[in-house]
Design a protein around this motif. Structure first.
Motif, PDB file in Angstrom:
ATOM      1  N   TYR A 134      10.324 -11.156  -5.104  1.00 43.88           N
ATOM      2  CA  TYR A 134       9.887 -10.463  -6.325  1.00 43.88           C
ATOM      3  C   TYR A 134       9.633  -8.998  -6.023  1.00 43.88           C
ATOM      4  O   TYR A 134       9.083  -8.668  -4.967  1.00 43.88           O
ATOM      5  CB  TYR A 134       8.593 -11.105  -6.854  1.00 43.88           C
ATOM      6  CG  TYR A 134       8.028 -10.418  -8.074  1.00 43.88           C
ATOM      7  CD1 TYR A 134       8.628 -10.551  -9.317  1.00 43.88           C
ATOM      8  CD2 TYR A 134       6.884  -9.615  -7.963  1.00 43.88           C
ATOM      9  CE1 TYR A 134       8.110  -9.900 -10.430  1.00 43.88           C
ATOM     10  CE2 TYR A 134       6.360  -8.972  -9.078  1.00 43.88           C
ATOM     11  CZ  TYR A 134       6.983  -9.110 -10.302  1.00 43.88           C
ATOM     12  OH  TYR A 134       6.471  -8.476 -11.399  1.00 43.88           O
ATOM     13  N   GLN A 135      10.060  -8.163  -6.947  1.00 42.79           N
ATOM     14  CA  GLN A 135       9.714  -6.740  -6.891  1.00 42.79           C
ATOM     15  C   GLN A 135       9.113  -6.375  -8.232  1.00 42.79           C
ATOM     16  O   GLN A 135       9.785  -6.438  -9.267  1.00 42.79           O
ATOM     17  CB  GLN A 135      10.956  -5.878  -6.627  1.00 42.79           C
ATOM     18  CG  GLN A 135      10.745  -4.389  -6.831  1.00 42.79           C
ATOM     19  CD  GLN A 135       9.776  -3.772  -5.823  1.00 42.79           C
ATOM     20  OE1 GLN A 135      10.067  -3.730  -4.632  1.00 42.79           O
ATOM     21  NE2 GLN A 135       8.608  -3.319  -6.300  1.00 42.79           N
ATOM     22  N   ASP A 136       7.839  -6.033  -8.239  1.00 37.79           N
ATOM     23  CA  ASP A 136       7.227  -5.640  -9.504  1.00 37.79           C
ATOM     24  C   ASP A 136       7.903  -4.374 -10.017  1.00 37.79           C
ATOM     25  O   ASP A 136       8.068  -3.414  -9.264  1.00 37.79           O
ATOM     26  CB  ASP A 136       5.726  -5.406  -9.313  1.00 37.79           C
ATOM     27  CG  ASP A 136       5.050  -5.113 -10.636  1.00 37.79           C
ATOM     28  OD1 ASP A 136       4.890  -6.056 -11.424  1.00 37.79           O
ATOM     29  OD2 ASP A 136       4.732  -3.932 -10.905  1.00 37.79           O
ATOM     30  N   PRO A 137       8.301  -4.383 -11.301  1.00 40.00           N
ATOM     31  CA  PRO A 137       9.041  -3.240 -11.832  1.00 40.00           C
ATOM     32  C   PRO A 137       8.256  -1.927 -11.766  1.00 40.00           C
ATOM     33  O   PRO A 137       8.845  -0.856 -11.608  1.00 40.00           O
ATOM     34  CB  PRO A 137       9.329  -3.626 -13.290  1.00 40.00           C
ATOM     35  CG  PRO A 137       8.752  -4.961 -13.520  1.00 40.00           C
ATOM     36  CD  PRO A 137       8.157  -5.486 -12.256  1.00 40.00           C
ATOM     37  N   SER A 138       6.924  -2.012 -11.858  1.00 37.02           N
ATOM     38  CA  SER A 138       6.134  -0.777 -11.812  1.00 37.02           C
ATOM     39  C   SER A 138       5.610  -0.492 -10.403  1.00 37.02           C
ATOM     40  O   SER A 138       4.840   0.454 -10.203  1.00 37.02           O
ATOM     41  CB  SER A 138       4.969  -0.860 -12.796  1.00 37.02           C
ATOM     42  OG  SER A 138       4.077  -1.868 -12.388  1.00 37.02           O
ATOM     43  N   GLY A 139       5.999  -1.313  -9.437  1.00 38.25           N
ATOM     44  CA  GLY A 139       5.524  -1.081  -8.066  1.00 38.25           C
ATOM     45  C   GLY A 139       4.044  -1.350  -7.886  1.00 38.25           C
ATOM     46  O   GLY A 139       3.392  -0.715  -7.060  1.00 38.25           O
ATOM     47  N   LEU A 140       3.526  -2.289  -8.656  1.00 35.48           N
ATOM     48  CA  LEU A 140       2.084  -2.587  -8.625  1.00 35.48           C
ATOM     49  C   LEU A 140       1.593  -2.794  -7.188  1.00 35.48           C
ATOM     50  O   LEU A 140       2.208  -3.526  -6.417  1.00 35.48           O
ATOM     51  CB  LEU A 140       1.805  -3.851  -9.458  1.00 35.48           C
ATOM     52  CG  LEU A 140       0.344  -4.210  -9.685  1.00 35.48           C
ATOM     53  CD1 LEU A 140      -0.347  -3.161 -10.544  1.00 35.48           C
ATOM     54  CD2 LEU A 140       0.234  -5.591 -10.342  1.00 35.48           C
ATOM     55  N   PHE A 141       0.485  -2.174  -6.864  1.00 35.34           N
ATOM     56  CA  PHE A 141      -0.114  -2.232  -5.526  1.00 35.34           C
ATOM     57  C   PHE A 141      -0.743  -3.616  -5.325  1.00 35.34           C
ATOM     58  O   PHE A 141      -1.828  -3.876  -5.818  1.00 35.34           O
ATOM     59  CB  PHE A 141      -1.180  -1.143  -5.411  1.00 35.34           C
ATOM     60  CG  PHE A 141      -1.730  -0.902  -4.027  1.00 35.34           C
ATOM     61  CD1 PHE A 141      -2.107  -1.937  -3.188  1.00 35.34           C
ATOM     62  CD2 PHE A 141      -1.882   0.387  -3.555  1.00 35.34           C
ATOM     63  CE1 PHE A 141      -2.610  -1.711  -1.927  1.00 35.34           C
ATOM     64  CE2 PHE A 141      -2.397   0.641  -2.284  1.00 35.34           C
ATOM     65  CZ  PHE A 141      -2.765  -0.404  -1.476  1.00 35.34           C
ATOM     66  N   LEU A 142      -0.036  -4.497  -4.623  1.00 41.19           N
ATOM     67  CA  LEU A 142      -0.553  -5.840  -4.371  1.00 41.19           C
ATOM     68  C   LEU A 142      -1.393  -5.815  -3.099  1.00 41.19           C
ATOM     69  O   LEU A 142      -1.000  -5.218  -2.101  1.00 41.19           O
ATOM     70  CB  LEU A 142       0.595  -6.846  -4.249  1.00 41.19           C
ATOM     71  CG  LEU A 142       1.562  -6.862  -5.445  1.00 41.19           C
ATOM     72  CD1 LEU A 142       2.667  -7.891  -5.224  1.00 41.19           C
ATOM     73  CD2 LEU A 142       0.826  -7.120  -6.745  1.00 41.19           C
ATOM     74  N   GLU A 143      -2.555  -6.456  -3.147  1.00 40.72           N
ATOM     75  CA  GLU A 143      -3.517  -6.265  -2.065  1.00 40.72           C
ATOM     76  C   GLU A 143      -3.801  -7.515  -1.247  1.00 40.72           C
ATOM     77  O   GLU A 143      -3.773  -7.483  -0.032  1.00 40.72           O
ATOM     78  CB  GLU A 143      -4.835  -5.739  -2.669  1.00 40.72           C
ATOM     79  CG  GLU A 143      -5.994  -5.637  -1.711  1.00 40.72           C
ATOM     80  CD  GLU A 143      -5.731  -4.700  -0.539  1.00 40.72           C
ATOM     81  OE1 GLU A 143      -4.916  -3.769  -0.698  1.00 40.72           O
ATOM     82  OE2 GLU A 143      -6.330  -4.894   0.534  1.00 40.72           O
ATOM     83  N   ASN A 144      -4.094  -8.612  -1.906  1.00 41.55           N
ATOM     84  CA  ASN A 144      -4.547  -9.773  -1.145  1.00 41.55           C
ATOM     85  C   ASN A 144      -4.105 -11.037  -1.856  1.00 41.55           C
ATOM     86  O   ASN A 144      -3.754 -10.996  -3.037  1.00 41.55           O
ATOM     87  CB  ASN A 144      -6.080  -9.731  -1.013  1.00 41.55           C
ATOM     88  CG  ASN A 144      -6.566 -10.498   0.210  1.00 41.55           C
ATOM     89  OD1 ASN A 144      -7.294 -11.481   0.096  1.00 41.55           O
ATOM     90  ND2 ASN A 144      -6.162 -10.073   1.392  1.00 41.55           N
ATOM     91  N   MET A 145      -4.117 -12.161  -1.137  1.00 42.53           N
ATOM     92  CA  MET A 145      -3.659 -13.392  -1.771  1.00 42.53           C
ATOM     93  C   MET A 145      -4.315 -14.613  -1.160  1.00 42.53           C
ATOM     94  O   MET A 145      -4.811 -14.591  -0.043  1.00 42.53           O
ATOM     95  CB  MET A 145      -2.144 -13.502  -1.706  1.00 42.53           C
ATOM     96  CG  MET A 145      -1.577 -13.533  -0.319  1.00 42.53           C
ATOM     97  SD  MET A 145       0.231 -13.678  -0.376  1.00 42.53           S
ATOM     98  CE  MET A 145       0.616 -12.901   1.180  1.00 42.53           C
ATOM     99  N   ALA A 146      -4.274 -15.696  -1.945  1.00 43.63           N
ATOM    100  CA  ALA A 146      -4.734 -17.010  -1.492  1.00 43.63           C
ATOM    101  C   ALA A 146      -3.728 -18.016  -2.026  1.00 43.63           C
ATOM    102  O   ALA A 146      -3.338 -17.943  -3.190  1.00 43.63           O
ATOM    103  CB  ALA A 146      -6.132 -17.303  -2.039  1.00 43.63           C
ATOM    104  N   VAL A 147      -3.298 -18.931  -1.163  1.00 43.17           N
ATOM    105  CA  VAL A 147      -2.322 -19.929  -1.591  1.00 43.17           C
ATOM    106  C   VAL A 147      -3.072 -21.171  -2.037  1.00 43.17           C
ATOM    107  O   VAL A 147      -3.890 -21.732  -1.296  1.00 43.17           O
ATOM    108  CB  VAL A 147      -1.333 -20.257  -0.459  1.00 43.17           C
ATOM    109  CG1 VAL A 147      -0.279 -21.234  -0.955  1.00 43.17           C
ATOM    110  CG2 VAL A 147      -0.672 -18.976   0.050  1.00 43.17           C
TER     111      VAL A 147
END
Ligand SMILES: *[C@@H]1O[C@H](CO)[C@@H](O)[C@H](O)[C@H]1NC(C)=O
Ligand SMILES: *[C@@H]1O[C@H](CO)[C@@H](O)[C@H](O)[C@H]1NC(C)=O
Ligand SMILES: *[C@@H]1O[C@H](CO)[C@@H](O)[C@H](O)[C@H]1NC(C)=O
Length: 342
Positions: free
Chosen positions: A36-49
């Motif tokens: 996935y590539q966010d169209p606006s280049g959203l700054f993704l920071e952290n995640m939990a599965v």
């Protein structure tokens, strides 16, 4: 940073994993695929599965928690919940089945510090019915809370790092009580704002491992857990200091595999594998992307293994500050859990 598309597609085709050299040292690069590539280049920071395998993703540029299903083609970021009175979400971690701690704040993107009084820690429940969120604590005296860690043996506690002040807080998710448990030069940024010090942090047994982005170090410190109180029990050790001249090598958030190895999202464009050595140091290897040349990875911020099936457990998901979700196939590293190997 520009990403070379030709390089990206070549990576997918050419990276057939060579055989393992040994069980613990893997000298190879794993295939990586942009999901996935966010169209606006959203700054993704952290995640939990999640136990289901869906990935909860935070952004420092959005108060909304997103969900991403990595098993469907062309998945997108689905809105799960928007937290009030904030502009940014940072650390997210599952501390009970499908229950998460989430850090919310209002971050000034220029200074990379939170507005005073804006930082709060929430519990967020996805069990059963509709999602529900509850503000547990306002951390008034912190400059920014970024990474978040569980405390093994005490499911009511989490630790969170302040990369501006170089401190680690403990937060009690039942009572809201919070306090600084460690303040250390190895956690502080070595330069004024917007430099960031302690970034990813995760406890493994009684040791807190943490990266320092600005100092480009990976460190650990022994902690003691006594009921609801965590305290420092030793000096900070710098386990690794790969800092070649002219190479930006900023460790961000990371995750452990079942063999105790550490998979790190590393700026500007790599995944680094840190393998514990018998002398207590960590061997550092770039295992996906590149720190010196064009890379599919454009500012990786966090890395987590998939869940739900053996195939998912062999996939390392990496998000980036430029809106990417990337899957790294680590099958050749034998990083899967014991149940999947048997
Ligand atoms: C996924 O996206 C690609 C490229 O945009 C497109 O060619 C393909 O049809 C899409 N697949 C599905 C299942 O939507
Ligand atoms: C962010 O901080 C800078 C430097 O202090 C300041 O000039 C700017 O106005 C701040 N931005 C916001 C949105 O508050
Ligand atoms: C806030 O933090 C500073 C530095 O860590 C400390 O000196 C001060 O006592 C703290 N204040 C409160 C109210 O906790």
């Amino acid at each position: 940073m520009q990403v070379s598309n030709s390089r990206s597609s070549k990576m997918l085709i050419s990276l057939l994993a060579p055989p393992l050299l040994s069980l613990s040292v893997v000298a190879l690069t794993f295939p990586a695929k942009l999901l996935y590539q966010d169209p606006s280049g959203l700054f993704l920071e952290n995640m939990a599965v999640r136990p289901s395998g869906d990935i909860l993703i935070t952004s420092v540029a959005s108060p909304t928690l997103f969900s991403f299903n990595p098993t469907v083609r062309n998945a997108t970021l689905d809105k799960v919940y928007t937290f009030p009175d904030c502009t940014s979400l940072t650390g997210v971690i599952e501390y009970k089945p499908d229950v998460y701690a989430v850090v919310a704040s209002t971050i000034n993107i220029t200074t990379r510090r939170a507005d005073p009084g804006s930082i709060s820690v929430w519990t967020f429940k996805l069990q059963g019915r509709a999602p529900s969120a509850q503000r547990i604590a306002v951390i008034a005296n912190s400059t920014l809370l970024d990474g978040i860690s569980l405390v093994p043996g005490n499911p009511n506690l989490v630790l969170a790092g302040d990369p501006g002040a170089g401190t680690v807080w403990q937060i009690n998710l039942v009572t809201g009580a919070h306090s600084i448990i460690v303040q250390d030069a190895a956690m502080a940024p070595g330069a004024p704002p917007p430099a960031l010090g302690i970034n990813g942090l995760h406890m493994q047994d009684e040791r807190l491992f943490y990266s320092n982005g600005q100092l480009e170090t990976f460190n650990s410190v022994l902690l003691a857990v006594d009921g609801d109180e965590v305290s420092r029990a030793g000096d900070s050790l710098t386990l690794n200091n790969v800092n070649p001249v002219g190479v930006d090598h900023q460790y961000d958030d990371f995750t452990f595999d079942s063999q105790g190895r550490i998979w790190v999202a590393t700026h500007t464009g790599a995944v680094t594998l840190l393998t514990p050595q018998s002398d207590g140091t960590l061997l550092s290897q770039t295992v996906a992307g590149s720190e010196t040349g064009p890379s599919l990875f454009n500012e990786p911020t966090s890395a987590r293994f998939g869940r739900g099936t053996c195939a998912q457990e062999a996939l390392l998901y990496v998000i980036t500050a430029t809106g990417q979700v990337i899957a790294v196939d680590t099958t050749a590293s034998a990083s899967e859990t014991a149940s999947c190997r048997s």
